[in-house]
Motif scaffolding. Structure first.
Motif, PDB file in Angstrom:
ATOM      1  N   TRP A   1     -13.547  11.985  11.796  1.00 26.78           N
ATOM      2  CA  TRP A   1     -12.192  11.676  11.907  1.00 26.78           C
ATOM      3  C   TRP A   1     -11.593  10.568  11.153  1.00 26.78           C
ATOM      4  N   ARG A   2     -10.735  10.385  10.802  1.00 24.53           N
ATOM      5  CA  ARG A   2     -10.407   8.858   9.932  1.00 24.53           C
ATOM      6  C   ARG A   2      -9.601   7.860  11.287  1.00 24.53           C
ATOM      7  N   LEU A   3      -9.408   6.574  11.774  1.00 22.05           N
ATOM      8  CA  LEU A   3      -8.676   5.835  11.612  1.00 22.05           C
ATOM      9  C   LEU A   3      -8.045   5.367  10.533  1.00 22.05           C
ATOM     10  N   GLU A   4      -6.673   4.793  10.461  1.00 20.59           N
ATOM     11  CA  GLU A   4      -6.445   5.033   9.046  1.00 20.59           C
ATOM     12  C   GLU A   4      -5.103   3.655   9.273  1.00 20.59           C
ATOM     13  N   PHE A   5      -5.290   1.885   9.250  1.00 19.47           N
ATOM     14  CA  PHE A   5      -4.172   1.260   8.672  1.00 19.47           C
ATOM     15  C   PHE A   5      -3.182   0.903   7.450  1.00 19.47           C
ATOM     16  N   GLN A   6      -2.132   1.225   7.774  1.00 20.07           N
ATOM     17  CA  GLN A   6      -1.667   0.991   6.125  1.00 20.07           C
ATOM     18  C   GLN A   6      -0.670  -0.471   6.452  1.00 20.07           C
ATOM     19  N   LEU A   7      -1.181  -1.405   6.418  1.00 17.76           N
ATOM     20  CA  LEU A   7      -0.603  -2.751   6.337  1.00 17.76           C
ATOM     21  C   LEU A   7       0.860  -2.937   5.092  1.00 17.76           C
ATOM     22  N   LYS A   8       1.998  -3.256   4.774  1.00 20.84           N
ATOM     23  CA  LYS A   8       2.903  -3.653   3.717  1.00 20.84           C
ATOM     24  C   LYS A   8       2.597  -4.616   3.476  1.00 20.84           C
TER      25      LYS A   8
ATOM     26  N   TRP B   1      -3.060  12.332  14.631  1.00 19.61           N
ATOM     27  CA  TRP B   1      -1.707  11.530  15.373  1.00 19.61           C
ATOM     28  C   TRP B   1      -1.538  10.474  13.845  1.00 19.61           C
ATOM     29  N   ALA B   2      -0.119  10.218  13.889  1.00 19.90           N
ATOM     30  CA  ALA B   2       0.558   9.219  13.611  1.00 19.90           C
ATOM     31  C   ALA B   2       1.695   8.635  14.361  1.00 19.90           C
ATOM     32  N   VAL B   3       1.271   7.516  14.238  1.00 18.05           N
ATOM     33  CA  VAL B   3       2.094   5.624  14.777  1.00 18.05           C
ATOM     34  C   VAL B   3       2.607   5.276  14.192  1.00 18.05           C
ATOM     35  N   GLY B   4       4.107   4.878  13.771  1.00 15.93           N
ATOM     36  CA  GLY B   4       4.426   4.230  13.457  1.00 15.93           C
ATOM     37  C   GLY B   4       4.991   4.488  11.637  1.00 15.93           C
ATOM     38  N   LYS B   5       4.921   5.278  11.615  1.00 10.50           N
ATOM     39  CA  LYS B   5       5.160   6.002  10.383  1.00 10.50           C
ATOM     40  C   LYS B   5       6.165   5.545   9.544  1.00 10.50           C
TER      41      LYS B   5
ATOM     42  N   ILE C   1      -2.055  -2.276   1.519  1.00  6.04           N
ATOM     43  CA  ILE C   1      -3.904  -2.131   1.781  1.00  6.04           C
ATOM     44  C   ILE C   1      -4.011  -0.910   2.395  1.00  6.04           C
ATOM     45  N   ASP C   2      -4.906  -0.221   2.538  1.00  9.89           N
ATOM     46  CA  ASP C   2      -4.906   0.547   3.567  1.00  9.89           C
ATOM     47  C   ASP C   2      -6.635   0.287   4.364  1.00  9.89           C
ATOM     48  N   LEU C   3      -6.652   0.345   5.282  1.00 10.91           N
ATOM     49  CA  LEU C   3      -8.498   0.231   5.547  1.00 10.91           C
ATOM     50  C   LEU C   3      -8.083   1.594   6.694  1.00 10.91           C
ATOM     51  N   ALA C   4      -9.899   1.996   5.918  1.00 11.80           N
ATOM     52  CA  ALA C   4     -10.362   3.302   7.093  1.00 11.80           C
ATOM     53  C   ALA C   4     -11.231   3.243   8.111  1.00 11.80           C
ATOM     54  N   ALA C   5     -11.625   3.589   8.902  1.00 13.36           N
ATOM     55  CA  ALA C   5     -12.583   3.979   9.488  1.00 13.36           C
ATOM     56  C   ALA C   5     -13.169   4.900  10.279  1.00 13.36           C
ATOM     57  N   ASP C   6     -14.434   5.832   8.853  1.00 15.19           N
ATOM     58  CA  ASP C   6     -14.956   7.352   9.155  1.00 15.19           C
ATOM     59  C   ASP C   6     -15.577   7.575  10.392  1.00 15.19           C
TER      60      ASP C   6
ATOM     61  N   CYS D   1      -0.146   3.589  11.558  1.00 18.56           N
ATOM     62  CA  CYS D   1      -1.314   4.245  11.538  1.00 18.56           C
ATOM     63  C   CYS D   1      -1.954   6.022  11.922  1.00 18.56           C
ATOM     64  N   ARG D   2      -2.504   6.196  11.119  1.00 20.41           N
ATOM     65  CA  ARG D   2      -3.510   7.796  11.848  1.00 20.41           C
ATOM     66  C   ARG D   2      -4.557   7.603  11.861  1.00 20.41           C
ATOM     67  N   LEU D   3      -4.450   8.463  12.379  1.00 23.59           N
ATOM     68  CA  LEU D   3      -5.848   9.033  13.349  1.00 23.59           C
ATOM     69  C   LEU D   3      -5.815  10.657  13.542  1.00 23.59           C
ATOM     70  N   TYR D   4      -7.153  11.213  11.885  1.00 22.52           N
ATOM     71  CA  TYR D   4      -7.148  12.255  11.558  1.00 22.52           C
ATOM     72  C   TYR D   4      -8.194  12.757  11.675  1.00 22.52           C
ATOM     73  N   ASP D   5      -8.054  13.885  10.750  1.00 25.45           N
ATOM     74  CA  ASP D   5      -9.400  14.887  10.235  1.00 25.45           C
ATOM     75  C   ASP D   5      -9.059  15.694   9.332  1.00 25.45           C
ATOM     76  N   LYS D   6     -10.052  14.298   8.775  1.00 24.44           N
ATOM     77  CA  LYS D   6     -11.061  13.926   7.379  1.00 24.44           C
ATOM     78  C   LYS D   6     -10.913  14.685   7.100  1.00 24.44           C
ATOM     79  N   THR D   7     -12.313  15.939   7.563  1.00 20.14           N
ATOM     80  CA  THR D   7     -12.877  16.496   6.818  1.00 20.14           C
ATOM     81  C   THR D   7     -11.856  18.448   6.421  1.00 20.14           C
ATOM     82  N   ARG D   8     -11.234  17.910   7.460  1.00 25.65           N
ATOM     83  CA  ARG D   8      -9.821  19.146   7.125  1.00 25.65           C
ATOM     84  C   ARG D   8      -9.051  19.244   6.132  1.00 25.65           C
ATOM     85  N   GLU D   9      -9.049  17.618   6.098  1.00 27.82           N
ATOM     86  CA  GLU D   9      -7.713  17.003   4.618  1.00 27.82           C
ATOM     87  C   GLU D   9      -8.687  17.041   3.169  1.00 27.82           C
ATOM     88  N   ILE D  10      -9.780  17.395   3.488  1.00 23.67           N
ATOM     89  CA  ILE D  10     -10.586  17.196   2.148  1.00 23.67           C
ATOM     90  C   ILE D  10     -10.862  19.295   1.478  1.00 23.67           C
TER      91      ILE D  10
END
Length: 385
Positions: A206-213, A163-167, A124-129, A173-182
């Motif tokens: 910007w989006r802060l997103e955590f991926q939980l496996k 940024w990407a942490v713990g890939k 599950i990936d939890l995201a905050a924009d 976690c990713r903290l990234y420019d969501k508008t540019r990704e779109i």
């Protein structure tokens, strides 16, 4: 804060496909592998209002893959070591329906194919924009205090993208420019989710997103959908306070755990996952290219024709383009023993299969199931044949 949401959800369903469903999937996969377009176009599996494309290839340990705009479902053959089905729910669909509704819908869909139990949440990936004028590259790697080993910064065309942490880990976690990704992904439907919260066109999000496996969720005793949904606030708190924290480095204090938490991070860590979120009223489950993309392609063909043949009138250029296209593909169709109209329709139906815009062979799956039941030796024996 513009929006909180579940951006990705992967579920695994234990169980076993019925022999009827297994036979239908095998036959449809064979159609997808056919060299004839009219056969390929029939490789579709309509289920519960969804029109799934059946792919010609499977993935590792999962020989059958079907997909539409809501779900990508991989099926295994009869085995106790693998789930019957592994499902990826699209972000677009998650923005339209609640996870609980999706959970119930999937159980209904898969019950038509086999017997299943409660699904396990595999990821599950939890995201905050959020919108912010703060530069997300105004701190270095040492500002991140984390249990992960890897911390990476990214940029493209001299523009910092995140940024990407713990890939690759059980938590990342990713903290990234969501508008540019779109701009690359084309997920412009997100704009309709941001506007009610005050977003205006052109503002960077910007989006802060955590991926939980699954490996991590298992350690928390979280297996099934209701358990995970009830734990969203706790998962976010753990991720933003214990697993990862953005701090203001203090060169006078060698103990990094005492460093002050960055104000941005305090805001992000304190979001309320119990608050109601905006959702899309309607979505299109067809897997179609956007109208803007289609118009760009048409405009490009028209201007290229005008430039190549020195034509100033767009009506004349359009007629010329249609004419030369017909002349070329009429010859191609003739080599295949088809008329241009037959050849054109075969390719249109192939596209309809890829886009899930219509069922090319209504009733085909039902016919396959009926034929399988008639050919089943146990069924014949029960009828005294």
């Amino acid at each position: 804060m513009l929006r909180l949401g579940i951006d990705s959800l992967y579920l695994s369903f234990s169980g076993e496909l019925t022999s009827t469903a297994l036979d239908a999937l095998s036959r449809l996969k064979a159609l997808a592998q056919s060299e004839h377009l009219e056969e390929q176009a029939k490789a579709q599996y309509p289920l519960a209002g969804h029109v799934f494309i059946v792919y010609d290839k499977g993935e590792r340990n999962f020989p059958f893959v079907i997909e539409d705009g809501a779900y990508r479902i991989k099926f295994s053959r009869s085995t106790k070591k693998l789930p019957m089905a592994y499902v990826k729910v699209s972000a677009h669909y998650l923005a339209h329906k609640s996870v609980q509704t999706i959970h119930e819908e999937l159980q209904g869909i898969l019950s038509e194919l086999g017997s299943t139990g409660l699904p396990l949440v595999s990821r599950i990936d939890l995201a905050a924009d959020f919108a912010s004028t703060l530069s997300m590259e105004s701190w270095g790697r040492n500002a991140w205090i984390t249990r992960a080993c890897d911390i990476d910064a990214y940029s493209k065309d001299q523009h910092f993208t995140g940024w990407a942490v713990g890939k690759g880990g059980a938590v990342s976690c990713r903290l990234y420019d969501k508008t540019r990704e779109i701009q690359c992904s084309g997920k412009t439907w997100l704009f309709d989710l941001w506007r009610p919260s005050g977003w205006v066109e052109g503002e960077t999000v910007w989006r802060l997103e955590f991926q939980l496996k699954r490996d991590f969720l298992k350690t928390r005793g979280l297996d099934h959908v209701p358990q995970v949904l009830a734990a969203l606030s706790g998962l976010w708190t753990y991720a933003t306070t214990e697993w990862l924290r953005l701090c203001i480095p203090n060169p006078d204090d060698a103990t990094r755990s005492r460093w002050t938490t960055h104000p941005l991070w305090l805001c992000l860590a304190g979001v309320d996952w119990a608050s109601p979120q905006t959702s899309l009223d309607k979505i299109d489950l067809r897997r179609i290219p956007g109208e803007d993309w289609l118009k760009r392609q048409q405009f490009g063909l028209l201007t290229t024709t005008m430039a190549l043949h020195q034509i100033d009138d767009h009506h004349e250029a359009a007629n010329h383009l249609l004419s030369v296209t017909y002349e070329h593909y009429d010859r191609v169709a003739l080599r295949d023993g088809l008329t241009f109209q037959e050849y054109l329709l075969a390719h249109a139906r192939k596209k309809a299969r890829l886009f899930s815009t219509l069922v090319n062979a209504p009733g085909l799956v039902d016919e396959m199931k009926e034929r399988h039941e008639q050919d089943n030796p146990y069924r014949k024996a029960s009828r005294g044949e």
